[in-house]
Design a protein around this motif. Sequence first.
Motif, PDB file in Angstrom:
ATOM      1  N   ASP A 159       0.830  -1.209   0.000  1.00 53.68           N
ATOM      2  CA  ASP A 159       0.000   0.000   0.000  1.00 53.68           C
ATOM      3  C   ASP A 159       0.866   1.261   0.000  1.00 53.68           C
ATOM      4  O   ASP A 159       0.553   2.248  -0.679  1.00 53.68           O
ATOM      5  CB  ASP A 159      -0.922   0.008   1.217  1.00 53.68           C
ATOM      6  CG  ASP A 159      -2.014  -1.061   1.120  1.00 53.68           C
ATOM      7  OD1 ASP A 159      -2.268  -1.536  -0.003  1.00 53.68           O
ATOM      8  OD2 ASP A 159      -2.590  -1.404   2.173  1.00 53.68           O
ATOM      9  N   LEU A 160       1.957   1.238   0.773  1.00 58.27           N
ATOM     10  CA  LEU A 160       2.850   2.393   0.835  1.00 58.27           C
ATOM     11  C   LEU A 160       3.441   2.707  -0.538  1.00 58.27           C
ATOM     12  O   LEU A 160       3.410   3.860  -0.992  1.00 58.27           O
ATOM     13  CB  LEU A 160       3.974   2.127   1.842  1.00 58.27           C
ATOM     14  CG  LEU A 160       5.142   3.134   1.832  1.00 58.27           C
ATOM     15  CD1 LEU A 160       4.679   4.490   2.333  1.00 58.27           C
ATOM     16  CD2 LEU A 160       6.311   2.607   2.654  1.00 58.27           C
ATOM     17  N   ILE A 161       3.986   1.680  -1.214  1.00 57.16           N
ATOM     18  CA  ILE A 161       4.637   1.908  -2.504  1.00 57.16           C
ATOM     19  C   ILE A 161       3.616   2.333  -3.553  1.00 57.16           C
ATOM     20  O   ILE A 161       3.865   3.255  -4.349  1.00 57.16           O
ATOM     21  CB  ILE A 161       5.397   0.653  -2.960  1.00 57.16           C
ATOM     22  CG1 ILE A 161       6.482   0.272  -1.935  1.00 57.16           C
ATOM     23  CG2 ILE A 161       6.045   0.890  -4.326  1.00 57.16           C
ATOM     24  CD1 ILE A 161       7.540   1.320  -1.716  1.00 57.16           C
ATOM     25  N   GLU A 162       2.453   1.676  -3.563  1.00 60.30           N
ATOM     26  CA  GLU A 162       1.413   2.063  -4.528  1.00 60.30           C
ATOM     27  C   GLU A 162       0.991   3.514  -4.316  1.00 60.30           C
ATOM     28  O   GLU A 162       0.805   4.273  -5.271  1.00 60.30           O
ATOM     29  CB  GLU A 162       0.213   1.130  -4.407  1.00 60.30           C
ATOM     30  CG  GLU A 162       0.459  -0.255  -4.975  1.00 60.30           C
ATOM     31  CD  GLU A 162      -0.777  -1.141  -4.893  1.00 60.30           C
ATOM     32  OE1 GLU A 162      -1.672  -0.820  -4.076  1.00 60.30           O
ATOM     33  OE2 GLU A 162      -0.857  -2.137  -5.640  1.00 60.30           O
ATOM     34  N   HIS A 163       0.839   3.900  -3.061  1.00 61.89           N
ATOM     35  CA  HIS A 163       0.441   5.268  -2.738  1.00 61.89           C
ATOM     36  C   HIS A 163       1.536   6.256  -3.146  1.00 61.89           C
ATOM     37  O   HIS A 163       1.264   7.326  -3.705  1.00 61.89           O
ATOM     38  CB  HIS A 163       0.150   5.376  -1.246  1.00 61.89           C
ATOM     39  CG  HIS A 163      -0.528   6.654  -0.859  1.00 61.89           C
ATOM     40  ND1 HIS A 163      -1.760   7.026  -1.344  1.00 61.89           N
ATOM     41  CD2 HIS A 163      -0.142   7.646  -0.021  1.00 61.89           C
ATOM     42  CE1 HIS A 163      -2.105   8.193  -0.829  1.00 61.89           C
ATOM     43  NE2 HIS A 163      -1.140   8.595  -0.023  1.00 61.89           N
ATOM     44  N   ALA A 164       2.807   5.871  -2.894  1.00 61.91           N
ATOM     45  CA  ALA A 164       3.923   6.764  -3.212  1.00 61.91           C
ATOM     46  C   ALA A 164       4.076   6.973  -4.706  1.00 61.91           C
ATOM     47  O   ALA A 164       4.476   8.053  -5.151  1.00 61.91           O
ATOM     48  CB  ALA A 164       5.216   6.196  -2.619  1.00 61.91           C
ATOM     49  N   LEU A 165       3.753   5.933  -5.499  1.00 64.97           N
ATOM     50  CA  LEU A 165       3.920   6.039  -6.948  1.00 64.97           C
ATOM     51  C   LEU A 165       2.670   6.539  -7.659  1.00 64.97           C
ATOM     52  O   LEU A 165       2.715   6.856  -8.849  1.00 64.97           O
ATOM     53  CB  LEU A 165       4.319   4.675  -7.526  1.00 64.97           C
ATOM     54  CG  LEU A 165       5.663   4.115  -7.070  1.00 64.97           C
ATOM     55  CD1 LEU A 165       5.905   2.745  -7.697  1.00 64.97           C
ATOM     56  CD2 LEU A 165       6.798   5.060  -7.424  1.00 64.97           C
ATOM     57  N   SER A 166       1.550   6.610  -6.948  1.00 61.00           N
ATOM     58  CA  SER A 166       0.293   6.976  -7.606  1.00 61.00           C
ATOM     59  C   SER A 166       0.333   8.380  -8.191  1.00 61.00           C
ATOM     60  O   SER A 166      -0.347   8.662  -9.175  1.00 61.00           O
ATOM     61  CB  SER A 166      -0.870   6.861  -6.611  1.00 61.00           C
ATOM     62  OG  SER A 166      -0.709   7.794  -5.540  1.00 61.00           O
ATOM     63  N   PHE A 167       1.141   9.263  -7.609  1.00 64.57           N
ATOM     64  CA  PHE A 167       1.171  10.638  -8.106  1.00 64.57           C
ATOM     65  C   PHE A 167       1.721  10.706  -9.530  1.00 64.57           C
ATOM     66  O   PHE A 167       1.419  11.627 -10.283  1.00 64.57           O
ATOM     67  CB  PHE A 167       2.000  11.526  -7.178  1.00 64.57           C
ATOM     68  CG  PHE A 167       3.475  11.493  -7.464  1.00 64.57           C
ATOM     69  CD1 PHE A 167       4.055  12.449  -8.287  1.00 64.57           C
ATOM     70  CD2 PHE A 167       4.270  10.501  -6.924  1.00 64.57           C
ATOM     71  CE1 PHE A 167       5.410  12.415  -8.551  1.00 64.57           C
ATOM     72  CE2 PHE A 167       5.626  10.468  -7.193  1.00 64.57           C
ATOM     73  CZ  PHE A 167       6.197  11.431  -8.011  1.00 64.57           C
ATOM     74  N   LEU A 168       2.558   9.708  -9.934  1.00 64.72           N
ATOM     75  CA  LEU A 168       3.098   9.728 -11.293  1.00 64.72           C
ATOM     76  C   LEU A 168       1.986   9.581 -12.321  1.00 64.72           C
ATOM     77  O   LEU A 168       1.954  10.279 -13.338  1.00 64.72           O
ATOM     78  CB  LEU A 168       4.128   8.612 -11.459  1.00 64.72           C
ATOM     79  CG  LEU A 168       5.428   8.783 -10.672  1.00 64.72           C
ATOM     80  CD1 LEU A 168       6.288   7.555 -10.817  1.00 64.72           C
ATOM     81  CD2 LEU A 168       6.166  10.021 -11.142  1.00 64.72           C
ATOM     82  N   ASP A 169       1.043   8.648 -12.037  1.00 64.89           N
ATOM     83  CA  ASP A 169      -0.092   8.490 -12.944  1.00 64.89           C
ATOM     84  C   ASP A 169      -0.947   9.744 -12.945  1.00 64.89           C
ATOM     85  O   ASP A 169      -1.452  10.181 -13.983  1.00 64.89           O
ATOM     86  CB  ASP A 169      -0.935   7.284 -12.518  1.00 64.89           C
ATOM     87  CG  ASP A 169      -0.160   5.985 -12.654  1.00 64.89           C
ATOM     88  OD1 ASP A 169       0.724   5.918 -13.530  1.00 64.89           O
ATOM     89  OD2 ASP A 169      -0.427   5.045 -11.879  1.00 64.89           O
ATOM     90  N   LYS A 170      -1.115  10.341 -11.749  1.00 64.83           N
ATOM     91  CA  LYS A 170      -1.931  11.546 -11.653  1.00 64.83           C
ATOM     92  C   LYS A 170      -1.306  12.683 -12.451  1.00 64.83           C
ATOM     93  O   LYS A 170      -1.990  13.391 -13.202  1.00 64.83           O
ATOM     94  CB  LYS A 170      -2.062  11.971 -10.182  1.00 64.83           C
ATOM     95  CG  LYS A 170      -2.794  10.954  -9.316  1.00 64.83           C
ATOM     96  CD  LYS A 170      -4.285  11.037  -9.552  1.00 64.83           C
ATOM     97  CE  LYS A 170      -5.031  10.098  -8.596  1.00 64.83           C
ATOM     98  NZ  LYS A 170      -6.487  10.186  -8.809  1.00 64.83           N
ATOM     99  N   GLU A 171       0.028  12.864 -12.290  1.00 64.01           N
ATOM    100  CA  GLU A 171       0.683  13.944 -13.004  1.00 64.01           C
ATOM    101  C   GLU A 171       0.736  13.680 -14.498  1.00 64.01           C
ATOM    102  O   GLU A 171       0.693  14.592 -15.315  1.00 64.01           O
ATOM    103  CB  GLU A 171       2.102  14.156 -12.449  1.00 64.01           C
ATOM    104  CG  GLU A 171       2.103  14.747 -11.047  1.00 64.01           C
ATOM    105  CD  GLU A 171       3.497  15.095 -10.581  1.00 64.01           C
ATOM    106  OE1 GLU A 171       4.454  14.658 -11.248  1.00 64.01           O
ATOM    107  OE2 GLU A 171       3.633  15.803  -9.577  1.00 64.01           O
ATOM    108  N   ALA A 172       0.818  12.396 -14.882  1.00 67.89           N
ATOM    109  CA  ALA A 172       0.822  12.064 -16.298  1.00 67.89           C
ATOM    110  C   ALA A 172      -0.500  12.450 -16.950  1.00 67.89           C
ATOM    111  O   ALA A 172      -0.559  12.804 -18.128  1.00 67.89           O
ATOM    112  CB  ALA A 172       1.081  10.565 -16.489  1.00 67.89           C
TER     113      ALA A 172
END
Length: 479
Positions: A159-172
């Motif tokens: 959950d931590l890693i998914e949450h930390a990387l989710s912003f990349l999809d959002k910014e994309a």
Amino acid sequence: MNSVTFKPVVALVGRANVGKSTLFNRITRSRAALVADFSGLTRDRHYGEGRVGNHPFIAVDTGGFEPVAKDGILLEMARQTQQAIAEADVVIFLVDARAGVNAHDHEIARLLRKTGQRVFLAVNKAEGMRYGSAASEFHELGLGEPHPISASHGDGVVDLIEHALSFLDKEADGNEPEDGAFDLDEANAAFPDMDSDTEDESAAEEPEIHHRIKLAIVGRPNVGKSTLINTLLGEERVIAFDMPGTTRDAIEIDFERGGVSYTLIDTAGLRRRGKVFEAVEKFSVIKTLQAIEACNVVLLMIDAQTEISDQDAHIAGFVLETGRALVVGINKWDGLDSHQRERILIEFERKLRFLSFAKMHTMSALNGQGVNALIKSVNQAHAAAFAKLSTPKLTRVLQAAVEQQPPPRKGIFRPKMRYAHQGGQNPPLIVIHGNALDAISDSYRRYLETRFRTTFKLEGTPLRIEFKSSHNPYIQGAQ
């Protein structure tokens, strides 16, 4: 940006002994980082590949962060962490749930807030604790919502890693990132940027390399291993500090030179077993020996300004035992006068005579003298280790050697060698078939080895010869 082209980089940051290496090993599904209940195990940046769901990423393990360090090894470690932060897309700041918040955590948090990087706060060692209570006091660090995890048990890590990387999809997609991450894009950065086998059958002078060469750099402490890597890379990629034992882990670094791809492995200095007192040192020895076994070519570095020791010979003996290709670099050569140079060469011939198959270079890792020739010999040693030796040519060389010097008789029998073929690579293995080959002496084996080496240009690699005698079926039937 319109799309995420490259794998994002996730840097793990925190004070010593909060579980960064344990988390690194879990998210990379490896045991690449040293882990033990001692502070200060990790000193250099350590890279690994991870994947959570559809998110591949690069994880960076760092040493215990001492942001206020003024000098010494702690300052060098802090610079490595600063570089990891500067090149990361996401920073995960680990704290210890059981130790609670302390002044050190506040100092790191203050500096991270100034970097402008995306920071996620992970409260480690929260197993067995109520997650709400485990994380509540860490709100005061001002880095957004704390994420309780257990790196050793895996709780909350995905959950931590998914949450930390989710912003990349959002910014994309041009959207705002989720809550729970500290974002200060306009802040000034607190830290300055710091910056399968070869096809060459004859191991020619300029071999063509078809895959990445794994090069392990080994030797006693303080011989200049990390300095050489920094010289090759043109940056302070690993800590080079004038104190024995600076490197404890085996650090892998991808590198390209002259169109050839390498993985450089900077290893901990090996001491004699009697001097390995600390558990940390025992871990280092194991990692270095594993690096030797896992590589294609070993570069053994020797300090020209000290005597060649028994430990140098022990390291060389282990390399020979594992069958790895070998190049020897006598470092700090520029600091010697003619008399000292003559002495070290005589010592080398006397104490390391069994390394006659390896190319020896005098060099200076600090100013780059002799480095080009060294890398050329690494390529040649690699080509020799993976050379493909045809059965007809091996057999012709064998027959010519026997014709010139037949093997001596043993009793009434003379060993008879019929043909030879290749039985393996890295190191090359030549299998010789015939009769009564158990009687072949060590001196004759060395004679054959020299003939094969000369013909096939197998400089830089051990060569193993195996004898297989044919058995008389009538002897077995009579029993």
